[in-house]
Scaffold this active site. Structure first.
Site, PDB file in Angstrom:
ATOM      1  N   LYS A 189       0.890  -1.326   0.019  1.00 18.81           N
ATOM      2  CA  LYS A 189       0.147   0.137   0.083  1.00 18.81           C
ATOM      3  C   LYS A 189       0.824   1.175   0.011  1.00 18.81           C
ATOM      4  O   LYS A 189       0.641   2.151  -0.943  1.00 18.81           O
ATOM      5  CB  LYS A 189      -0.769   0.103   1.325  1.00 18.81           C
ATOM      6  CG  LYS A 189      -1.525   1.233   1.596  1.00 18.81           C
ATOM      7  CD  LYS A 189      -2.153   1.295   2.915  1.00 18.81           C
ATOM      8  CE  LYS A 189      -2.734   2.655   3.476  1.00 18.81           C
ATOM      9  NZ  LYS A 189      -1.647   3.555   4.089  1.00 18.81           N
ATOM     10  N   ASN A 190       1.617   1.355   0.980  1.00 19.40           N
ATOM     11  CA  ASN A 190       2.471   2.546   0.981  1.00 19.40           C
ATOM     12  C   ASN A 190       3.463   2.808  -0.084  1.00 19.40           C
ATOM     13  O   ASN A 190       3.799   4.098  -0.392  1.00 19.40           O
ATOM     14  CB  ASN A 190       3.349   2.537   2.344  1.00 19.40           C
ATOM     15  CG  ASN A 190       2.174   2.961   3.684  1.00 19.40           C
ATOM     16  OD1 ASN A 190       0.993   3.230   3.432  1.00 19.40           O
ATOM     17  ND2 ASN A 190       2.663   2.643   4.896  1.00 19.40           N
ATOM     18  N   CYS A 207      -5.840   8.264   8.174  1.00 18.16           N
ATOM     19  CA  CYS A 207      -6.079   7.938   9.596  1.00 18.16           C
ATOM     20  C   CYS A 207      -5.648   8.976  10.591  1.00 18.16           C
ATOM     21  O   CYS A 207      -4.514   9.542  10.295  1.00 18.16           O
ATOM     22  CB  CYS A 207      -5.264   6.457   9.792  1.00 18.16           C
ATOM     23  SG  CYS A 207      -6.125   5.243   8.893  1.00 18.16           S
ATOM     24  N   ARG A 230      -0.296  14.832  12.814  1.00 15.99           N
ATOM     25  CA  ARG A 230       0.603  14.360  11.688  1.00 15.99           C
ATOM     26  C   ARG A 230       0.988  15.821  10.838  1.00 15.99           C
ATOM     27  O   ARG A 230       0.378  15.917   9.680  1.00 15.99           O
ATOM     28  CB  ARG A 230      -0.100  13.265  10.838  1.00 15.99           C
ATOM     29  CG  ARG A 230      -0.474  12.089  11.798  1.00 15.99           C
ATOM     30  CD  ARG A 230      -1.221  11.061  10.913  1.00 15.99           C
ATOM     31  NE  ARG A 230      -0.216  10.141  10.110  1.00 15.99           N
ATOM     32  CZ  ARG A 230      -0.713   9.144   9.114  1.00 15.99           C
ATOM     33  NH1 ARG A 230      -1.792   8.857   9.093  1.00 15.99           N
ATOM     34  NH2 ARG A 230       0.191   8.566   8.534  1.00 15.99           N
ATOM     35  N   GLN A 289       8.053  19.222   7.679  1.00 15.50           N
ATOM     36  CA  GLN A 289       9.495  18.759   6.997  1.00 15.50           C
ATOM     37  C   GLN A 289       9.121  18.424   5.706  1.00 15.50           C
ATOM     38  O   GLN A 289      10.006  18.824   4.913  1.00 15.50           O
ATOM     39  CB  GLN A 289       9.742  17.315   7.618  1.00 15.50           C
ATOM     40  CG  GLN A 289      10.110  17.402   9.225  1.00 15.50           C
ATOM     41  CD  GLN A 289      11.056  18.455   9.376  1.00 15.50           C
ATOM     42  OE1 GLN A 289      12.209  18.223   9.048  1.00 15.50           O
ATOM     43  NE2 GLN A 289      10.667  19.248  10.269  1.00 15.50           N
ATOM     44  N   ASP A 336       3.197   0.598  12.553  1.00 15.44           N
ATOM     45  CA  ASP A 336       2.107   0.156  11.724  1.00 15.44           C
ATOM     46  C   ASP A 336       1.879  -1.254  12.247  1.00 15.44           C
ATOM     47  O   ASP A 336       0.853  -1.826  11.970  1.00 15.44           O
ATOM     48  CB  ASP A 336       2.272   0.347  10.001  1.00 15.44           C
ATOM     49  CG  ASP A 336       1.929   1.747   9.824  1.00 15.44           C
ATOM     50  OD1 ASP A 336       1.693   2.693  10.414  1.00 15.44           O
ATOM     51  OD2 ASP A 336       2.215   1.789   8.449  1.00 15.44           O
ATOM     52  N   ARG A 394      -8.945   0.425   3.639  1.00 15.69           N
ATOM     53  CA  ARG A 394      -8.204   1.293   2.901  1.00 15.69           C
ATOM     54  C   ARG A 394      -6.785   0.445   2.399  1.00 15.69           C
ATOM     55  O   ARG A 394      -6.117   1.105   1.675  1.00 15.69           O
ATOM     56  CB  ARG A 394      -7.686   2.497   3.961  1.00 15.69           C
ATOM     57  CG  ARG A 394      -8.593   3.418   4.423  1.00 15.69           C
ATOM     58  CD  ARG A 394      -7.954   4.059   5.390  1.00 15.69           C
ATOM     59  NE  ARG A 394      -7.463   5.111   4.875  1.00 15.69           N
ATOM     60  CZ  ARG A 394      -7.854   6.518   4.953  1.00 15.69           C
ATOM     61  NH1 ARG A 394      -9.003   6.443   5.890  1.00 15.69           N
ATOM     62  NH2 ARG A 394      -7.391   7.442   4.152  1.00 15.69           N
TER      63      ARG A 394
HETATM   64  C1  UD1 Z   1       4.148   6.953   6.892  1.00 14.68           C
HETATM   65  C2  UD1 Z   1       3.141   5.680   6.619  1.00 14.68           C
HETATM   66  C3  UD1 Z   1       2.378   5.264   7.778  1.00 14.68           C
HETATM   67  C4  UD1 Z   1       3.511   4.974   9.008  1.00 14.68           C
HETATM   68  C5  UD1 Z   1       4.140   6.259   9.062  1.00 14.68           C
HETATM   69  C6  UD1 Z   1       5.391   5.758  10.098  1.00 14.68           C
HETATM   70  C7  UD1 Z   1       2.618   6.128   4.209  1.00 14.68           C
HETATM   71  C8  UD1 Z   1       1.469   6.565   3.350  1.00 14.68           C
HETATM   72  N1  UD1 Z   1       2.267   6.057   5.572  1.00 14.68           N
HETATM   73  O1  UD1 Z   1       3.386   7.956   7.338  1.00 14.68           O
HETATM   74  O2  UD1 Z   1       1.588   4.078   7.523  1.00 14.68           O
HETATM   75  O3  UD1 Z   1       2.621   4.927   9.799  1.00 14.68           O
HETATM   76  O4  UD1 Z   1       5.029   6.562   7.752  1.00 14.68           O
HETATM   77  O5  UD1 Z   1       5.920   4.565   9.781  1.00 14.68           O
HETATM   78  O6  UD1 Z   1       3.795   5.564   3.850  1.00 14.68           O
HETATM   79  N2  UD1 Z   1       6.526  14.230  11.260  1.00 14.68           N
HETATM   80  C9  UD1 Z   1       6.781  15.681  11.535  1.00 14.68           C
HETATM   81  N3  UD1 Z   1       6.851  16.237  10.584  1.00 14.68           N
HETATM   82  C10 UD1 Z   1       6.685  16.035   9.291  1.00 14.68           C
HETATM   83  C11 UD1 Z   1       6.366  14.787   8.992  1.00 14.68           C
HETATM   84  C12 UD1 Z   1       6.293  13.741  10.119  1.00 14.68           C
HETATM   85  O7  UD1 Z   1       6.943  15.957  12.811  1.00 14.68           O
HETATM   86  O8  UD1 Z   1       6.573  16.664   8.258  1.00 14.68           O
HETATM   87  C13 UD1 Z   1       6.781  13.245  12.351  1.00 14.68           C
HETATM   88  C14 UD1 Z   1       5.482  12.566  12.601  1.00 14.68           C
HETATM   89  O9  UD1 Z   1       4.510  13.251  13.402  1.00 14.68           O
HETATM   90  C15 UD1 Z   1       5.682  11.099  13.278  1.00 14.68           C
HETATM   91  C16 UD1 Z   1       7.000  11.096  12.486  1.00 14.68           C
HETATM   92  O10 UD1 Z   1       7.411  12.300  12.093  1.00 14.68           O
HETATM   93  O11 UD1 Z   1       5.872  11.416  14.772  1.00 14.68           O
HETATM   94  C17 UD1 Z   1       7.110  10.085  11.388  1.00 14.68           C
HETATM   95  O12 UD1 Z   1       6.015  10.412  10.498  1.00 14.68           O
HETATM   96  P1  UD1 Z   1       6.115   9.969   8.930  1.00 14.68           P
HETATM   97  O13 UD1 Z   1       7.251   9.044   8.587  1.00 14.68           O
HETATM   98  O14 UD1 Z   1       6.213  11.325   8.146  1.00 14.68           O
HETATM   99  O15 UD1 Z   1       4.909   9.375   8.608  1.00 14.68           O
HETATM  100  P2  UD1 Z   1       3.924   9.298   7.407  1.00 14.68           P
HETATM  101  O16 UD1 Z   1       4.978   9.483   6.146  1.00 14.68           O
HETATM  102  O17 UD1 Z   1       2.948  10.352   7.330  1.00 14.68           O
END
Ligand code: UD1
Length: 421
Positions: free
Chosen positions: A22-23, A117, A122, A126, A307, A400
């Site tokens: 999926k991801n 979700c 979130r 970054q 996850d 999903r």
């Molecule tokens: C992706 C996955 C999700 C998984 C997550 C962590 C997809 C579509 N989704 O989500 O299933 O649970 O990785 O493995 O691939 N953060 C910030 N600022 C940002 C971005 C992230 O502070 O701009 C923080 C988040 O709050 C979190 C951590 O970084 O604590 C990791 O998040 P991130 O790896 O970005 O998650 P997603 O890419 O949204």
């Protein structure tokens, strides 16, 4: 609203084939916007997040043909609409990848903030920091992000992420792909789907190295042309079936996996007393359903994935002794399912980012509600292991991310059916 009804207690036997990740799919499909030519993509999972993305891309003028089950041909040569439909964008998380793809190809992007979700706050700061470093002017409102080419033009840059973010790493890779110069991302995430996205883009003509390490380098190219690519198997779907067999008991061959991607999960299941045999592209799991307690701390890859937190928690609720589960990525994630598991007889105490789980001999069936995708998967596992009937509501979350879940579980002998209200 549709729901699943599960009658628990039957061991799982047979084999299950894992779908495309999926991801990875939700990154690779928007990345097709970068390509002027036909991208042929195999192993695309038929899940609702993918269906929404395809609807967004079609609405933008991407020509999409289904060549066969799970095989798509996408052609984004002639885009007729550069503004993705905001209502569709808000239905899922990974629609934020449209920002990076549109910025790179058209030097501007107007994209609604994503939905998906909601198990934690979130932020996407970054991603935005990366776009700005690449020379974009960024304007954020309550519900939209507007990206424009800044006064010095868009160009390669060096970006150090403040947190290890999967989404930001992927978005910056996409954004940098067609920009002049070299981009280097430090403190990049290393998840298998980042490597998959980079491999897809390289197949289309991009120049990306280091994906899967903490430093990713992208040399911008003028254009990407078509090609053919197969998405990797889904690490989390595979982990979910492994956790289900561990908790319920049984003997299952999990096919179409990359065992190395599964090490962080299978090593924990082995600690809990489950037998695991790795083959080239399959894993055999045998479990008596009698599990030992363990300690799990979630971490970015190659650590134990957040996850899989909820699914391993179900195994802990049935293990002997006291297990500890610490969430280091999304601290509020326990709230999506622990109360539901408690209503099934689980003994879980949450203190800050740690859940202390005291094993019980038997969970009992109940009506429970999925609050997000992986929480829903965990409740299904709990229902399969429990005595009596469990009803899992809100299953649109589960759909999903899990392809043909009822069909796959039924083939393993589970008693589960989908009820449409
Ligand atoms: C992706 C996955 C999700 C998984 C997550 C962590 C997809 C579509 N989704 O989500 O299933 O649970 O990785 O493995 O691939 N953060 C910030 N600022 C940002 C971005 C992230 O502070 O701009 C923080 C988040 O709050 C979190 C951590 O970084 O604590 C990791 O998040 P991130 O790896 O970005 O998650 P997603 O890419 O949204």
């Amino acid at each position: 609203m549709a729901k699943y009804e599960i009658i628990g207690g039957t061991p799982l036997e047979g084999s299950v084939t894992i779908s495309g990740a999926k991801n990875a799919a939700v990154a690779i499909l928007p990345a097709a916007l970068l390509v002027e030519g036909v991208c042929r993509v195999e192993n695309v999972p038929d899940i609702s997040d993918v269906r929404i993305l395809l609807e967004i891309l079609r609405d933008m003028g991407v020509r999409i043909q289904e060549e066969g089950p799970g095989v798509l041909r996408l052609d984004a040569t002639h885009i007729t609409n550069r503004c993705p439909n905001p209502e569709l964008v808000r239905k899922m998380r990974a629609s934020y990848y449209l920002m990076g793809a549109l910025l790179s190809r058209f030097h501007q992007a107007d994209v609604a903030l994503p939905g998906g979700c909601n198990f934690a706050s979130r932020p996407i700061d970054q991603h935005v920091k990366g776009f700005a470093a690449l020379g974009a002017d960024v304007e954020e409102t309550d519900d939209y992000v507007y990206l424009r080419e800044g006064p010095d033009g868009l160009h390669g840059s060096r970006i150090t992420l403040d947190v290890v973010s999967v989404g930001a790493t992927i978005n910056i890779i996409m954004a940098a792909c067609l920009l002049p110069g070299q981009t280097i991302i430090y403190n990049a995430a290393r998840e298998p789907h980042i490597v998959d996205l980079a491999n897809f883009l390289n197949t289309m003509g991009a120049r990306i190295s280091g994906a899967g390490t903490e430093v990713v380098k992208i040399w911008g190219v003028e254009r990407l042309r078509g090609g053919s690519y197969a998405i990797i198997p889904d690490q989390i779907e595979a982990g979910t079936y492994l956790a289900a067999v561990a908790a319920v008991g049984g003997n299952v061959l999990v096919q179409n996996v990359i065992p190395k991607h599964m090490d962080c999960i299978t090593s924990k299941l082995q600690e809990m007393g489950v037998s695991i045999i790795n083959y080239d592209d399959a894993i055999r799991i045998r479990s008596t359903g009698k599990l030992h307690h363990t300690t799990v701390k979630t971490r970015p890859y190659p650590g134990f994935p957040t996850d899989m937190q909820a699914q391993i928690c179900v195994c802990m609720t049935l293990a002997s002794g006291i297990s500890r589960l610490t969430e280091n990525v999304y601290e509020t994630r326990f709230f999506g399912y622990c109360t539901e598991l408690q209503s099934m007889g689980a003994n879980i105490l949450i203190t800050g980012k740690t859940a202390t789980v005291t094993g019980t001999k038997q969970l009992k069936g109940a009506t429970v509600c999925a609050h997000d995708l992986r929480a829903g998967a965990a409740l299904i596992i709990a229902g399969l292991a429990a005595q009596g009937t469990t009803v899992v509501e809100n299953i649109h979350f589960v759909e999903r991310g899990y392809e043909r879940l009822v069909e796959k579980l039924t083939a393993l002998g589970a008693n589960i059916r989908r009820i449409d209200d």
